[in-house]
Design an enzyme around this catalytic site. Structure first.
Site, PDB file in Angstrom:
ATOM      1  N   ASP A   1       4.253   0.724  -5.287  1.00  0.00           N
ATOM      2  CA  ASP A   1       3.506   1.387  -4.225  1.00  0.00           C
ATOM      3  C   ASP A   1       3.567   0.553  -2.946  1.00  0.00           C
ATOM      4  O   ASP A   1       3.366  -0.665  -2.974  1.00  0.00           O
ATOM      5  CB  ASP A   1       2.049   1.555  -4.680  1.00  0.00           C
ATOM      6  CG  ASP A   1       1.173   2.185  -3.623  1.00  0.00           C
ATOM      7  OD1 ASP A   1       1.382   3.361  -3.311  1.00  0.00           O
ATOM      8  OD2 ASP A   1       0.278   1.476  -3.106  1.00  0.00           O
TER       9      ASP A   1
ATOM     10  N   GLU B   1       8.711   2.417  -3.075  1.00  0.00           N
ATOM     11  CA  GLU B   1       8.196   3.325  -2.048  1.00  0.00           C
ATOM     12  C   GLU B   1       8.378   2.552  -0.742  1.00  0.00           C
ATOM     13  O   GLU B   1       7.575   1.685  -0.415  1.00  0.00           O
ATOM     14  CB  GLU B   1       6.726   3.653  -2.279  1.00  0.00           C
ATOM     15  CG  GLU B   1       6.186   4.633  -1.243  1.00  0.00           C
ATOM     16  CD  GLU B   1       4.688   4.880  -1.381  1.00  0.00           C
ATOM     17  OE1 GLU B   1       4.261   6.022  -1.143  1.00  0.00           O
ATOM     18  OE2 GLU B   1       3.950   3.931  -1.711  1.00  0.00           O
TER      19      GLU B   1
END
Length: 725
Positions: free
Chosen positions: A365, A405
């Site tokens: 993330d 990401e």
């Protein structure tokens, strides 16, 4: 440091010296070693809790290399514990020690109990933040758990799928089975439920090769959500990087969650399905400097969290040290991955999940937040940062699946196309381009680039098309059903006045906002959903599906349901015949991809023959049957493109170096409203084709076509033809 004081000759300390490694609680039948990093502390107590909540404190007198440690005999697995840590109180210098706060072990393998909001969790006095709080937090926070790590893996074997053969399915452990009528009620919403044969059979039938689990590291709800009567559903608020989230366990929270997680992984592996974890190492649940003290803040606040560089904040007099947190995560803090012990924790955590829990990879993330270094006046992006270099050299981690990401909340954190090997990336440019195409917008040239693997992003640094993880939707945003049913977000249930969530949805409601009984609009929406999903599954790169999209899952227009732990977010398993057609298209597209290496190639297309005298490996066709010209590529009124991919032969050799032969395919993508006639051009290599996938009800699967003939492709349709002998 307070040394051990001997009262008499021959006296035995209740705490043995132990050792300063490994960090955490290491259990054996004889004793348990406890080791915790707190380099600036003056005193550390190990606190053990009985079943009635009684607390027994043991001072740790051994201190070496910044680590406090000790060993206790006769500790049973399932014992709950925490730490109390004393030291300087100087918040302006990032020193926030407070022995009234019970701290979770950063290396704890399991967590028991809940966090109850209140001033007891704050290290400072709410009336005067410069003063240390005297309120005890033990009755308001969770405990770490001593775990027996033994487990019978029964020869568990990792599927070891190549990236080009992978199909990723993003899902939420609880939400995927919370409403599943064929999963036993006591297992719904749990690790055991996800590993149930009903689930693995469904995933295999669909064609999934890997599940990407939304965060399963132990997390707790944000105080502001609790105040609104909501909870953190997604789990992007971690505090325990070694502990499986206890609420997803059907068997208990005294270490049983660890065993249940391992059994889930073993069951998925037995079904040939890999397990990828969505990991959140960029921030923690302790939020900004005014937030709760749960673990890291009470042990090494100054080392674990990034600070704004000195002098970057103009207000007030100059200081040697600035205690303003650097926040590029939007969550109040950013983990300092350049700090040696923070970096060590991240790497140790990753290795633990691979070696002990047998997971197959990780999706990071907000990866960009972890790539910043302390260089110059700011904290810029650095592709040679310690974390990326360490992972790339690690003999374990460099061989697992690593998904970035590639952005954070800052303007300079957008790194799509820039991550180094062996990383692959979420490709949001694929998402945006394909969404635009199917609502009749965007240049056709960009569409072709995305269909072929996004060489503009990944070919220049030697990576292959599988570096692009293609997706149409993810947990963050509309579902596919909502993408074709809403023009605007509807996030009122989140309690933020519909201000949260993106406004850049690139969606289209097809005439009515939200659900409708209009049969024409309903049929068009389902066809558009099938078009989006077919495009995703047939594009070069790695397709990632979001759980339930193939079943028509709706969030009722909510594009940010991070706090909706209810039927807004859960997968609805009731049969919906209206969306079975979408499921069938997805299943068919994934089967074609699995059976035909021509549809999942490793090498980049060159637009040239793979052998002398053969067909081009890739040709782009105009509806008139000719190859696309420069003028065609810049024709903004063109909404139809044909993609011819040859299989005779492929550029990639087989596993023993043999030449690979496969069928050739012609795929038509038509986003226009009206039907279009497409000519099947005459050529020297293919004489006849069969429709093997179609979203046009007037062109059924199984229909054959001769070269030189014309197909009338219905408005907004995908038609795939495979050559026949």
């Amino acid at each position: 440091m307070s040394p051990t004081v001997w009262r008499s000759i021959g006296e035995q300390s209740p705490v043995w010296p132990g050792r300063n490694w490994p960090l955490g609680a290491t259990w054996t039948a004889e004793s348990t070693n406890f080791a915790v990093w707190a380099p600036q502390a003056t005193d550390v107590w190990l606190c053990l809790f009985d079943d009635e909540g009684g607390e027994q404190r043991y001072p740790l007198s051994e201190f070496s290399l910044g680590i406090w440690h000790g060993e206790l005999p006769g500790i049973a697995p399932g014992t709950r514990y925490g730490y109390r840590v004393d030291g300087p109180w100087d918040p302006e210098q990032g020193l926030r020690f407070n022995s009234a706060k019970l701290l979770l072990d950063p290396y704890g393998l399991a967590t028991s109990g809940r966090v109850t909001e209140g001033p007891e969790l704050l290290a400072y006095d709410v009336d005067d933040p410069t003063v240390r709080s005297t309120l005890d937090s033990a009755t308001h926070t969770a405990r770490s758990v001593v775990v027996d790590p033994s487990f019978d893996w029964e020869g568990d074997s990792r599927p070891l799928r190549k990236w080009r053969d992978s199909v990723v399915y993003e899902l939420h452990v609880k939400g995927f089975t919370a409403c599943h009528d064929r999963v036993p009620a006591e297992l719904r919403g749990t690790y055991a439920g996800l590993g149930h044969p009903v689930v693995t059979e469904y995933l295999n039938d669909l064609g999934v090769t890997a599940v990407e689990l939304l965060p399963v590291h132990q997390f707790f709800d944000e105080p502001e959500l609790v105040e609104r009567g909501l909870s953190n559903y997604w789990g992007y608020n971690p505090i325990g990087y070694f502990a499986p989230h206890a609420a997803y366990s059907s068997s208990g929270d005294r270490g049983q969650q660890v065993t249940e997680f391992k059994q889930m992984v073993k069951s998925l592996h037995q079904a040939g399905i890999e397990v990828i974890l969505d990991v959140v190492y960029n921030h923690t649940a302790e939020a900004d400097r005014d937030g709760r003290t749960l673990s890291f803040r009470g042990l090494d606040d100054r080392g674990f969290y990034r600070r704004v560089p000195t002098g970057a904040v103009p207000e007030g007099p100059p200081r040697e040290f600035d205690d303003t947190y650097w926040d590029v995560t939007g969550c109040g803090n950013t983990v300092d991955s350049e700090d040696p012990l923070a970096l060590r924790l991240i790497l140790d955590s990753l290795r633990y999940w691979v070696t002990e829990m047998h997971v197959d990879g990780f999706r990071f993330d907000l990866t960009s937040a972890l790539t910043r270094t302390k260089i110059g006046d700011g904290i810029p992006i650095d592709m040679a940062c310690k974390l990326l270099v360490a992972i790339g050299q690690d003999p374990i981690l460099r061989h697992v699946k690593l998904v970035a990401e590639p952005w954070d909340v800052s303007m300079d954190g957008y790194l799509v196309g820039r991550m180094p090997p062996p990383w692959v990336e979420w490709n949001d440019q694929f998402r945006d381009t394909v969404r635009d195409f199917w609502r009749g917008q965007g240049p056709i040239q960009t569409v072709a680039t995305r269909l072929a693997g996004s060489s503009d992003l990944y070919a220049d640094d030697g990576r292959s098309a599988f570096a692009s993880v293609n997706f149409i939707t993810a947990h963050d945003g509309f579902t596919v059903r909502d993408l074709v049913s809403y023009d605007h977000k509807h996030n009122e249930a989140n309690g933020e006045g519909n201000r949260d969530g993106t406004d850049n949805n690139r969606s289209w409601n097809h005439g009515v906002e939200g659900e409708t009984d209009d049969p024409g609009i309903g049929a068009l929406r389902r066809r558009q959903a099938a078009n989006l999903m077919a495009t995703l599954c047939l594009s070069n790169g790695v397709p990632m599906l979001t759980a339930g999209d193939e079943r028509g899952r709706t969030q009722r227009g909510n594009n940010n349901p991070y706090c909706q732990d209810n039927d807004i977010s859960w997968v609805d398993w009731r049969p919906d015949d209206a969306w079975l057609g979408v499921y069938d298209v997805v299943k068919t597209a994934l089967r074609l991809r699995r059976e035909h290496p021509a549809l999942r190639q490793r090498h980049w297309f060159e637009g040239q023959p793979t052998i002398v005298g053969g067909p081009k490996d890739l040709a782009w066709l105009h509806p008139s049957g000719r190859e696309m010209t420069d003028a065609d590529w810049h024709d903004h009124g063109l909404h139809t493109i044909g993609m011819f991919v040859t299989g005779k032969p492929l550029r990639s050799p087989g596993p023993r170096g043999e030449q690979q032969l496969d069928a050739s395919f012609l795929m038509w993508f038509h986003a226009g409203e009206a039907p279009v006639d497409v000519l099947l051009p005459e050529n020297d290599w293919v004489s006849r084709g069969e429709i093997v996938l179609s979203t046009d009800p007037d062109l059924p699967v199984g229909e054959t076509c001769e070269v030189g003939s014309t197909l009338k492709v219905g408005g907004r349709s995908v038609v795939v033809l495979k050559e026949t002998d």
